[in-house]
Design a protein around this motif. Structure first.
Motif, PDB file in Angstrom:
ATOM      1  N   HIS A 231      34.398  35.005  38.024  1.00 51.84           N
ATOM      2  CA  HIS A 231      35.177  36.176  37.771  1.00 51.84           C
ATOM      3  C   HIS A 231      34.171  37.561  37.617  1.00 51.84           C
ATOM      4  O   HIS A 231      34.673  38.579  37.234  1.00 51.84           O
ATOM      5  CB  HIS A 231      35.735  36.098  36.348  1.00 51.84           C
ATOM      6  CG  HIS A 231      36.810  36.807  35.825  1.00 51.84           C
ATOM      7  ND1 HIS A 231      36.551  37.933  34.957  1.00 51.84           N
ATOM      8  CD2 HIS A 231      37.996  37.314  36.309  1.00 51.84           C
ATOM      9  CE1 HIS A 231      37.679  38.297  34.676  1.00 51.84           C
ATOM     10  NE2 HIS A 231      38.703  38.254  35.390  1.00 51.84           N
TER      11      HIS A 231
ATOM     12  N   ASP B  76      42.371  39.206  40.948  1.00 53.95           N
ATOM     13  CA  ASP B  76      42.394  40.236  41.863  1.00 53.95           C
ATOM     14  C   ASP B  76      43.101  39.828  43.155  1.00 53.95           C
ATOM     15  O   ASP B  76      43.646  40.520  43.793  1.00 53.95           O
ATOM     16  CB  ASP B  76      41.177  40.861  42.233  1.00 53.95           C
ATOM     17  CG  ASP B  76      40.627  41.616  40.841  1.00 53.95           C
ATOM     18  OD1 ASP B  76      41.387  41.911  40.169  1.00 53.95           O
ATOM     19  OD2 ASP B  76      39.442  42.144  41.195  1.00 53.95           O
ATOM     20  N   VAL B  77      42.901  38.386  43.515  1.00 52.04           N
ATOM     21  CA  VAL B  77      43.448  38.093  44.782  1.00 52.04           C
ATOM     22  C   VAL B  77      45.012  37.781  44.488  1.00 52.04           C
ATOM     23  O   VAL B  77      45.671  37.497  45.527  1.00 52.04           O
ATOM     24  CB  VAL B  77      42.826  36.624  45.164  1.00 52.04           C
ATOM     25  CG1 VAL B  77      41.369  36.869  45.108  1.00 52.04           C
ATOM     26  CG2 VAL B  77      43.235  35.337  44.434  1.00 52.04           C
TER      27      VAL B  77
ATOM     28  N   ASP C 158      39.660  34.708  39.439  1.00 49.80           N
ATOM     29  CA  ASP C 158      39.758  35.815  40.173  1.00 49.80           C
ATOM     30  C   ASP C 158      41.157  36.543  40.263  1.00 49.80           C
ATOM     31  O   ASP C 158      41.680  36.163  41.500  1.00 49.80           O
ATOM     32  CB  ASP C 158      38.585  35.940  41.221  1.00 49.80           C
ATOM     33  CG  ASP C 158      38.866  37.620  41.880  1.00 49.80           C
ATOM     34  OD1 ASP C 158      39.186  38.454  41.128  1.00 49.80           O
ATOM     35  OD2 ASP C 158      38.236  37.627  43.170  1.00 49.80           O
TER      36      ASP C 158
ATOM     37  N   PRO D  78      32.389  40.747  38.355  1.00 51.67           N
ATOM     38  CA  PRO D  78      32.690  41.816  39.291  1.00 51.67           C
ATOM     39  C   PRO D  78      31.537  41.756  40.360  1.00 51.67           C
ATOM     40  O   PRO D  78      30.217  41.526  39.896  1.00 51.67           O
ATOM     41  CB  PRO D  78      32.501  43.027  38.640  1.00 51.67           C
ATOM     42  CG  PRO D  78      32.926  42.633  37.017  1.00 51.67           C
ATOM     43  CD  PRO D  78      32.334  41.383  36.917  1.00 51.67           C
TER      44      PRO D  78
END
Length: 391
Positions: free
Chosen positions: A369, A32-33, A30, A371
Motif C-alpha cells: 500500500h 487504487d486498482v 492497493d 505510494p
C-alpha cells in the motif's frame, strides 16, 4: 466455551498512518486498482432495486448469488468447494475465532506455523487454546516433526488435533510450501486424525500469475479453509467464508451465528454483483501487477542501501504483501522499531510473530500500500536505522 484468557500476543497497530511517516507496517491492499465508478453504479442499483433485502438481516449461510464468486476463486487453486460446507464470515479473523471456539475446547493445543500471524495467535488464545510451534525445516513445516510433536504431546496427556498454517505467500515471511510438502503434511494429518486450518488470503497474488493447489484442494476432508475477499476485492466490506467438511461446518455455522447473528447481505450482494458482471481475472491481474511493481521497488532499494553480504538478509518474494528481513547477529528488532519511528518510517518487529513472547532478530516490511514514489525514501530512512548510523 468462552474463557477469561486474555490474548498473550499484542496486536500491532498496523493501520495507523499520519504525518510524514512512511508505513511499511500494515497489510493494506492497493485499492487504487478498484474500478470504483463501476462498483458505485452497481451498489447504487443494488440498494435502489433490492435494498429491502440487501439491508435486512439474513441467515448464517453464503448467499446463493455469491457462490459462483467463491467457487471461481477457490477453483483457481484447485479446490471444488461443496456449497453445504461454506460458512459466511466477516473475514478470516472472524473465521479464526470461530474455529477456536467451535472445533476445540479450552486447554487443547493447536500447532501453529511460525513465525505466526499475530491475529491467529490472539484468536486461539482468546478461545482458551494452548499454542505450540509447528516444527519446520528449510522447506517449511516439517512432516516428521509434526508427527513427533503430536505423539509427544499426546503422550503427556495433552489433546492436540488442530494445525494452523498459512501455506501460500505466508504472513510474515512470504514463503510458499511446495505441493510435495503439502501432501506430506496431509499424510501425517490423515495418519494421526488431525485437522488442518488453512488460512489463505494471498494465494492468488503470485506476481507471475502462478498458483499452488491449496491444502483443501488436495484433501478437503482434512482441512478447514479460511477464505476472504479482503485481499482480492476490498477489506472494507468485511466479507469472507469458511469451507469445511460437513461434520465441522454445522458447528462453525452455529458459532458464527452467535458471534454475528447474520452476515452482511449487502456485502455479499455487492461482491456477487461485481463478480457476475466482471469476473475476477482482470482485477486480480491488476492487483498482481501493482504488488509486483512495489515489491521490485522495495527490494531494489534494500539492495542499494544495505547491499549483499551485510548483516541483513532477505529473499525477494514471489507474491503476497510482505518481505521478511533477518539480522545475522541476532539483534533484537524491537528497539529498532522505535528508532525507525523517530526517523519517520514504520515496520512490524519480528517479536509480534513469535508465540513465546521472546525478542526476535527479524522484521516484516509490507509493500502493498506504500505510494510508489515514497518506497525508496522510506527504505533509505529505514536503512539508516538498520545500519546503526542514525543520529
Amino acid at each position: 466455551m468462552w474463557t477469561d484468557t486474555r490474548p498473550a500476543v499484542e496486536m500491532p497497530r498496523l493501520f495507523e498512518r499520519g504525518g510524514d511517516t512512511v508505513s511499511f507496517a500494515g497489510g493494506l491492499p492497493d485499492l487504487d486498482v478498484l474500478p470504483l465508478d463501476a462498483i458505485s453504479r452497481q451498489m447504487s442499483a443494488l440498494v435502489r432495486l433490492g435494498g429491502r433485502v440487501a439491508l435486512q438481516y439474513s441467515t448464517p449461510h453464503v448467499a446463493q448469488a455469491l457462490l459462483p464468486a467463491i467457487v471461481d476463486l477457490m477453483g483457481r487453486e484447485g479446490a471444488r468447494p461443496d456449497a453445504g460446507g461454506l460458512v459466511p464470515t466477516s473475514g478470516s479473523q472472524m473465521g479464526l475465532m470461530a474455529v477456536g471456539l467451535a472445533l476445540a475446547v479450552p486447554g487443547e493445543t493447536v500447532l501453529v506455523q511460525t513465525p505466526a500471524y499475530p491475529g491467529a495467535a490472539a484468536a486461539f488464545r482468546t478461545a482458551g487454546l494452548r499454542l505450540h510451534a509447528l516444527p519446520r525445516d528449510a522447506r517449511g513445516p516439517a512432516p516428521e516433526g509434526l508427527r513427533e510433536t503430536i505423539l509427544r504431546l499426546r503422550g503427556v496427556g495433552r489433546t492436540a488435533r488442530l494445525v494452523y498454517c498459512n501455506p501460500t505467500f505466508q504472513n510474515p515471511t512470504g514463503a510458499t510450501l511446495d505441493v510435495d510438502r503439502r501432501r506430506e503434511l496431509l499424510a501425517v494429518a490423515d495418519e494421526l486424525g488431525l485437522l488442518l486450518i488453512e488460512d489463505n488470503p494471498y494465494g492468488l497474488l503470485g506476481f507471475a500469475g502462478e498458483t499452488t493447489d491449496t491444502l483443501t484442494a488436495l484433501a478437503p476432508e482434512r482441512v478447514v479453509y479460511l477464505g476472504t475477499f479482503s485481499k482480492v476485492f476490498a477489506p472494507g466490506l468485511r466479507c469472507g467464508w469458511i469451507a469445511a467438511p460437513p461434520e465441522q461446518a454445522a458447528a462453525l455455522r452455529r458459532t458464527t451465528e452467535v458471534m454475528a447473528l447474520s452476515p452482511s447481505a449487502l456485502a455479499q450482494a455487492a461482491i456477487a454483483a461485481f463478480h457476475a458482471r466482471s469476473g475476477w481475472t482482470e482485477l486480480i491481474d491488476r492487483y498482481r501487477a501493482a504488488y509486483r511493481e512495489r515489491c521490485a521497488l522495495m527490494t531494489d532499494a534494500l539492495e542499494r542501501e544495505l547491499g549483499d553480504g551485510g548483516q541483513w538478509t532477505w529473499q525477494r518474494p514471489q507474491g503476497g504483501f510482505y518481505l521478511w528481513l533477518r539480522h545475522r547477529g541476532g539483534l533484537d528488532t524491537g528497539p529498532l522499531a522505535r528508532a525507525a519511528a523517530e526517523r519517520g518510517v514504520s515496520f512490524v518487529p519480528g517479536s509480534h510473530f513469535r508465540i513465546d513472547g521472546e525478542p526476535s532478530n527479524a522484521l516484516r516490511l509490507c509493500f502493498s500500500h506504500v505510494p510508489r514514489e515514497r518506497i525508496a525514501a522510506g527504505v533509505s530512512r529505514l536503512a539508516t536505522v538498520l545500519r546503526g548510523d542514525a543520529a
